[in-house]
Design a protein around this motif. Structure first.
Motif, PDB file in Angstrom:
ATOM      1  N   MET A  25       0.849  -1.191   0.000  1.00 20.99           N
ATOM      2  CA  MET A  25       0.000   0.000   0.000  1.00 20.99           C
ATOM      3  C   MET A  25       0.889   1.247   0.000  1.00 20.99           C
ATOM      4  O   MET A  25       1.683   1.446   0.921  1.00 20.99           O
ATOM      5  CB  MET A  25      -0.919   0.010   1.210  1.00 20.99           C
ATOM      6  N   GLU A  26       0.760   2.038  -1.057  1.00 17.01           N
ATOM      7  CA  GLU A  26       1.598   3.216  -1.223  1.00 17.01           C
ATOM      8  C   GLU A  26       0.725   4.448  -1.416  1.00 17.01           C
ATOM      9  O   GLU A  26      -0.412   4.366  -1.898  1.00 17.01           O
ATOM     10  CB  GLU A  26       2.491   3.066  -2.469  1.00 17.01           C
ATOM     11  N   GLU A  27       1.283   5.590  -1.059  1.00 12.15           N
ATOM     12  CA  GLU A  27       0.671   6.860  -1.434  1.00 12.15           C
ATOM     13  C   GLU A  27       1.125   7.166  -2.855  1.00 12.15           C
ATOM     14  O   GLU A  27       2.316   7.345  -3.112  1.00 12.15           O
ATOM     15  CB  GLU A  27       1.116   7.972  -0.481  1.00 12.15           C
ATOM     16  N   VAL A  28       0.195   7.169  -3.789  1.00 17.96           N
ATOM     17  CA  VAL A  28       0.547   7.422  -5.187  1.00 17.96           C
ATOM     18  C   VAL A  28      -0.033   8.757  -5.638  1.00 17.96           C
ATOM     19  O   VAL A  28      -1.062   9.215  -5.126  1.00 17.96           O
ATOM     20  CB  VAL A  28       0.039   6.296  -6.123  1.00 17.96           C
ATOM     21  N   GLU A  29       0.644   9.348  -6.582  1.00 16.53           N
ATOM     22  CA  GLU A  29       0.137  10.561  -7.212  1.00 16.53           C
ATOM     23  C   GLU A  29      -0.531  10.166  -8.523  1.00 16.53           C
ATOM     24  O   GLU A  29       0.074   9.453  -9.343  1.00 16.53           O
ATOM     25  CB  GLU A  29       1.261  11.567  -7.457  1.00 16.53           C
ATOM     26  N   VAL A  30      -1.760  10.594  -8.703  1.00 19.67           N
ATOM     27  CA  VAL A  30      -2.532  10.275  -9.895  1.00 19.67           C
ATOM     28  C   VAL A  30      -2.731  11.572 -10.681  1.00 19.67           C
ATOM     29  O   VAL A  30      -3.370  12.509 -10.204  1.00 19.67           O
ATOM     30  CB  VAL A  30      -3.897   9.649  -9.538  1.00 19.67           C
ATOM     31  N   SER A  31      -2.176  11.604 -11.888  1.00 14.17           N
ATOM     32  CA  SER A  31      -2.229  12.816 -12.704  1.00 14.17           C
ATOM     33  C   SER A  31      -3.653  13.123 -13.158  1.00 14.17           C
ATOM     34  O   SER A  31      -4.508  12.232 -13.200  1.00 14.17           O
ATOM     35  CB  SER A  31      -1.332  12.656 -13.933  1.00 14.17           C
ATOM     36  N   ASP A 125      -0.582   8.775 -25.191  1.00 11.34           N
ATOM     37  CA  ASP A 125       0.762   9.364 -25.284  1.00 11.34           C
ATOM     38  C   ASP A 125       1.874   8.437 -24.807  1.00 11.34           C
ATOM     39  O   ASP A 125       3.018   8.858 -24.680  1.00 11.34           O
ATOM     40  CB  ASP A 125       0.816  10.668 -24.487  1.00 11.34           C
ATOM     41  N   GLN A 126       1.524   7.164 -24.535  1.00  8.71           N
ATOM     42  CA  GLN A 126       2.522   6.181 -24.102  1.00  8.71           C
ATOM     43  C   GLN A 126       3.278   6.645 -22.853  1.00  8.71           C
ATOM     44  O   GLN A 126       4.490   6.460 -22.713  1.00  8.71           O
ATOM     45  CB  GLN A 126       3.506   5.858 -25.232  1.00  8.71           C
ATOM     46  N   LYS A 127       2.530   7.244 -21.929  1.00  6.52           N
ATOM     47  CA  LYS A 127       3.074   7.642 -20.629  1.00  6.52           C
ATOM     48  C   LYS A 127       2.190   7.062 -19.543  1.00  6.52           C
ATOM     49  O   LYS A 127       1.107   6.544 -19.804  1.00  6.52           O
ATOM     50  CB  LYS A 127       3.137   9.173 -20.523  1.00  6.52           C
ATOM     51  N   THR A 128       2.664   7.166 -18.298  1.00  7.65           N
ATOM     52  CA  THR A 128       1.885   6.682 -17.171  1.00  7.65           C
ATOM     53  C   THR A 128       1.274   7.846 -16.414  1.00  7.65           C
ATOM     54  O   THR A 128       1.801   8.967 -16.462  1.00  7.65           O
ATOM     55  CB  THR A 128       2.752   5.833 -16.225  1.00  7.65           C
ATOM     56  N   ARG A 129       0.151   7.581 -15.744  1.00 10.67           N
ATOM     57  CA  ARG A 129      -0.497   8.621 -14.940  1.00 10.67           C
ATOM     58  C   ARG A 129      -0.257   8.419 -13.449  1.00 10.67           C
ATOM     59  O   ARG A 129      -0.802   9.154 -12.633  1.00 10.67           O
ATOM     60  CB  ARG A 129      -2.016   8.618 -15.202  1.00 10.67           C
ATOM     61  N   PHE A 130       0.544   7.410 -13.093  1.00 11.36           N
ATOM     62  CA  PHE A 130       0.836   7.114 -11.685  1.00 11.36           C
ATOM     63  C   PHE A 130       2.313   7.366 -11.380  1.00 11.36           C
ATOM     64  O   PHE A 130       3.187   7.110 -12.223  1.00 11.36           O
ATOM     65  CB  PHE A 130       0.555   5.646 -11.357  1.00 11.36           C
ATOM     66  N   SER A 131       2.565   7.788 -10.147  1.00 15.34           N
ATOM     67  CA  SER A 131       3.956   7.867  -9.677  1.00 15.34           C
ATOM     68  C   SER A 131       3.987   7.733  -8.160  1.00 15.34           C
ATOM     69  O   SER A 131       3.022   8.061  -7.475  1.00 15.34           O
ATOM     70  CB  SER A 131       4.619   9.182 -10.104  1.00 15.34           C
ATOM     71  N   VAL A 132       5.104   7.201  -7.664  1.00 14.14           N
ATOM     72  CA  VAL A 132       5.365   7.111  -6.228  1.00 14.14           C
ATOM     73  C   VAL A 132       6.707   7.788  -5.971  1.00 14.14           C
ATOM     74  O   VAL A 132       7.747   7.332  -6.476  1.00 14.14           O
ATOM     75  CB  VAL A 132       5.409   5.650  -5.752  1.00 14.14           C
ATOM     76  N   LYS A 133       6.662   8.889  -5.256  1.00 15.29           N
ATOM     77  CA  LYS A 133       7.879   9.657  -4.943  1.00 15.29           C
ATOM     78  C   LYS A 133       8.674   9.967  -6.208  1.00 15.29           C
ATOM     79  O   LYS A 133       9.902   9.833  -6.258  1.00 15.29           O
ATOM     80  CB  LYS A 133       8.753   8.898  -3.933  1.00 15.29           C
ATOM     81  N   GLY A 134       7.950  10.352  -7.246  1.00 18.25           N
ATOM     82  CA  GLY A 134       8.585  10.731  -8.503  1.00 18.25           C
ATOM     83  C   GLY A 134       8.915   9.581  -9.433  1.00 18.25           C
ATOM     84  O   GLY A 134       9.296   9.807 -10.583  1.00 18.25           O
ATOM     85  N   LYS A 135       8.754   8.346  -8.968  1.00 19.86           N
ATOM     86  CA  LYS A 135       9.075   7.178  -9.786  1.00 19.86           C
ATOM     87  C   LYS A 135       7.821   6.734 -10.539  1.00 19.86           C
ATOM     88  O   LYS A 135       6.780   6.502  -9.913  1.00 19.86           O
ATOM     89  CB  LYS A 135       9.596   6.028  -8.920  1.00 19.86           C
ATOM     90  N   VAL A 151      -6.862   6.670 -13.886  1.00 21.75           N
ATOM     91  CA  VAL A 151      -7.127   7.402 -15.120  1.00 21.75           C
ATOM     92  C   VAL A 151      -7.192   6.401 -16.262  1.00 21.75           C
ATOM     93  O   VAL A 151      -6.296   5.564 -16.407  1.00 21.75           O
ATOM     94  CB  VAL A 151      -6.033   8.454 -15.403  1.00 21.75           C
ATOM     95  N   ILE A 152      -8.254   6.495 -17.063  1.00 17.66           N
ATOM     96  CA  ILE A 152      -8.407   5.597 -18.206  1.00 17.66           C
ATOM     97  C   ILE A 152      -8.855   6.388 -19.429  1.00 17.66           C
ATOM     98  O   ILE A 152      -9.400   7.490 -19.298  1.00 17.66           O
ATOM     99  CB  ILE A 152      -9.423   4.472 -17.923  1.00 17.66           C
ATOM    100  N   HIS A 153      -8.610   5.826 -20.589  1.00 20.01           N
ATOM    101  CA  HIS A 153      -9.127   6.439 -21.811  1.00 20.01           C
ATOM    102  C   HIS A 153     -10.651   6.355 -21.779  1.00 20.01           C
ATOM    103  O   HIS A 153     -11.218   5.342 -21.351  1.00 20.01           O
ATOM    104  CB  HIS A 153      -8.575   5.713 -23.036  1.00 20.01           C
ATOM    105  N   SER A 154     -11.304   7.397 -22.242  1.00 18.96           N
ATOM    106  CA  SER A 154     -12.768   7.397 -22.197  1.00 18.96           C
ATOM    107  C   SER A 154     -13.367   6.266 -23.030  1.00 18.96           C
ATOM    108  O   SER A 154     -14.502   5.844 -22.788  1.00 18.96           O
ATOM    109  CB  SER A 154     -13.313   8.745 -22.669  1.00 18.96           C
ATOM    110  N   GLY A 155     -12.611   5.747 -23.987  1.00 17.80           N
ATOM    111  CA  GLY A 155     -13.074   4.620 -24.774  1.00 17.80           C
ATOM    112  C   GLY A 155     -13.026   3.305 -24.028  1.00 17.80           C
ATOM    113  O   GLY A 155     -13.548   2.293 -24.506  1.00 17.80           O
TER     114      GLY A 155
END
Length: 376
Positions: A25-31, A125-135, A151-155
Motif C-alpha cells: 500500500m503506497e501513497e501514489v500521485e494520480v495525474s 501518449d505512451q506515458k503513465t499517470r501514476f507515480s510514487v515519490k517521482g518514480k 485514469v483511463i481512456h474514455s473509450g
C-alpha cells in the motif's frame, strides 16, 4: 462558472514492485486526465486470474494491477463529451473507439485503436499517470483499478445505470461477461446440445450459466479442484469429471459418455495443451471448441490436422465477443432485471487493505471472485 481544472490527486494504491511479491500500500500521485481521458474514483474491483498470472510471471514493474472495476467519474479531460462528473461506469480492458475498421465491421470487438495494451502505458501518449515519490508506476490492462483513483481512456469506460449495484456489477468488466459471451456470441450454443467446460472458475461457470439459459441438455464440467466441482451444479453444470480420478485420457472419457464427443467445448483454464484436449473432446462434423483462457506459459499450441479435417472448428474468444460500449449496458440491465446471475460468483468481500488475502485465496483455489471494496 467554468469547471475547475483537475489537479493531481494523492491517494492509496496497492503497488506490485516485483513478480510474486506481496502488494504494498503506497501513497501514489494520480495525474489529471489528459485529452479524451477520464479519472474515476474506484468503488469496487474484483481480482481476475489474469491479474494473478501477470503478477506472478510478467516483467513490467512497478505496476498497479486490477481491471474488473466499477466506479464514479471524478473528472474528465479535454474533448470528453460522453461522460460527466458523477457518472457511474464500468472499466473495460479493451475499448471501443466506434470508428476504426474493426469497430464498424459488425464482426469483431478487437478495436484497432483501443485494443489490448501490454506495455503498461496510456494509449494516447505512451506515458503513465501514476507515480510514487517521482518514480513512474505502470498501468495494467488500460485500467489499474487497485487504486482509489485511476485514469483511463474514455473509450475504455462504459456508462451504466445509476441503479445497478456497483459492488456486484464490477464482475461484468471481464470474467462473467467473457463466459456469457463465449457461449452466446462466439459459440451460439443451441438448445438440446451437449457442452463440456474445462475449468470451473468464474469464466467456466459463466459459460455454464449461459449454456443453461440457452437450453443445453448436458453441461459437463471438468476440473481437478474438488471444491469447484462440488459448487458447479448451482451454476447449471449437470455432471462433473475430475481428470485425476480417470484411468483414461479425459478426451476419451468425454467422447465415451457423449456418444462420440460434445457439440461444444470451452477451454477456460489458460493451458494450451488443454486446447488440444478440448478439440479432441468435440464430435466430428460440427464440434466447436472455444478457447478463453490466457496461458501463463507455453503460448504455442499444437494439434493433429485431422481434428480439423473431420469438421471440428477452433475459435478464440476475447471478452466474449462483446463490444463494450454497445453491449455492456444491456448486459447490466439483464442483471438488474434478474435475467442473469452475478451474486453467486462472489465468494469473498474484502476491504482494500486485505488485497493480498485475495491473491492468496486465488492462488490456493479457494475462491471464485473476491470483490475488493474501496474506502468511501
Amino acid at each position: 462558472m467554468a469547471p475547475s481544472t483537475p489537479q493531481v490527486i494523492t491517494c492509496k494504491a496497492a503497488v506490485a514492485w516485483g513478480a510474486g511479491e506481496p502488494l504494498v500500500m503506497e501513497e501514489v500521485e494520480v495525474s489529471p486526465p489528459q485529452p479524451m481521458e477520464i479519472r474515476i474514483k474506484v468503488v469496487s474491483t474484483s481480482l481476475c486470474r489474469s491479474d494473478l498470472s501477470a503478477w506472478e510471471f510478467h516483467a513490467i514493474f512497478p505496476r498497479i494491477f486490477g481491471h474488473e472495476a466499477s466506479g464514479i467519474v471524478e473528472s474528465v479531460g479535454l474533448g470528453v463529451t460522453e461522460f460527466k462528473e458523477g457518472d457511474h461506469v464500468l472499466t473495460v480492458f479493451i475499448g471501443e473507439c466506434m470508428t476504426c475498421r474493426q469497430c464498424t465491421s459488425g464482426k469483431s470487438n478487437i478495436c484497432q485503436v483501443l485494443g489490448l495494451e501490454r506495455r503498461g502505458l496510456m494509449h494516447s501518449d505512451q506515458k503513465t499517470r501514476f507515480s510514487v515519490k517521482g518514480k513512474p508506476v505502470y498501468h495494467y490492462c488500460a485500467v489499474s483499478s487497485f487504486s482509489e483513483y485511476t485514469v483511463i481512456h474514455s473509450g475504455c469506460a462504459v456508462k451504466i445505470s445509476p441503479h445497478a449495484p456497483l459492488e456486484k456489477i464490477c464482475l461484468l468488466s471481464c470474467g462473467v461477461a467473457a463466459g456469457l459471451g463465449a457461449a452466446w456470441n462466439v459459440a451460439d450454443v443451441s438448445k438440446g446440445s451437449t457442452v463440456v467446460i474445462f475449468g470451473l472458475g468464474t469464466v467456466g461457470l459463466s459459460v455454464a450459466q449461459a449454456a443453461k439459459l440457452r437450453g443445453a441438455s448436458r453441461i459437463i464440467g471438468v476440473d481437478n479442484n474438488p471444491q469447484k466441482c462440488e459448487n458447479a451444479k448451482a451454476f447449471g453444470v449437470t455432471e462433473v469429471v475430475d481428470p485425476n480420478s480417470c484411468e483414461e485420457p479425459i478426451a476419451q472419457v468425454i467422447k465415451r459418455i457423449t456418444d462420440g464427443g460434445a457439440d461444444f467445448s470451452f477451454e477456460c483454464v489458460g493451458d494450451t495443451d488443454m486446447i488440444t484436449t478440448a478439440l479432441q473432446s468435440c464430435c466430428d462434423g460440427w464440434g466447436l471448441t472455444v478457447t478463453l483462457g490466457v496461458p501463463k506459459a507455453k503460448p504455442e499450441m499444437s494439434a493433429h490436422y485431422g481434428l480439423l479435417l473431420t469438421g471440428r472448428t477452433l475459435k478464440g474468444s476475447l471478452f466474449g465477443g462483446w463490444k463494450p460500449k454497445s453491449d455492456l449496458p444491456s448486459l447490466v440491465e439483464k442483471y438488474v432485471n434478474k435475467e442473469i446471475q452475478i451474486d453467486d460468483y462472489i465468494t469473498h468481500n474484502l476491504p482494500f487493505d486485505d488485497i493480498n488475502k485475495a491473491f492468496n485465496l486465488m492462488k490456493e483455489g479457494k475462491c471464485l471472485r473476491c470483490v475488493i471494496h474501496m474506502p468511501r
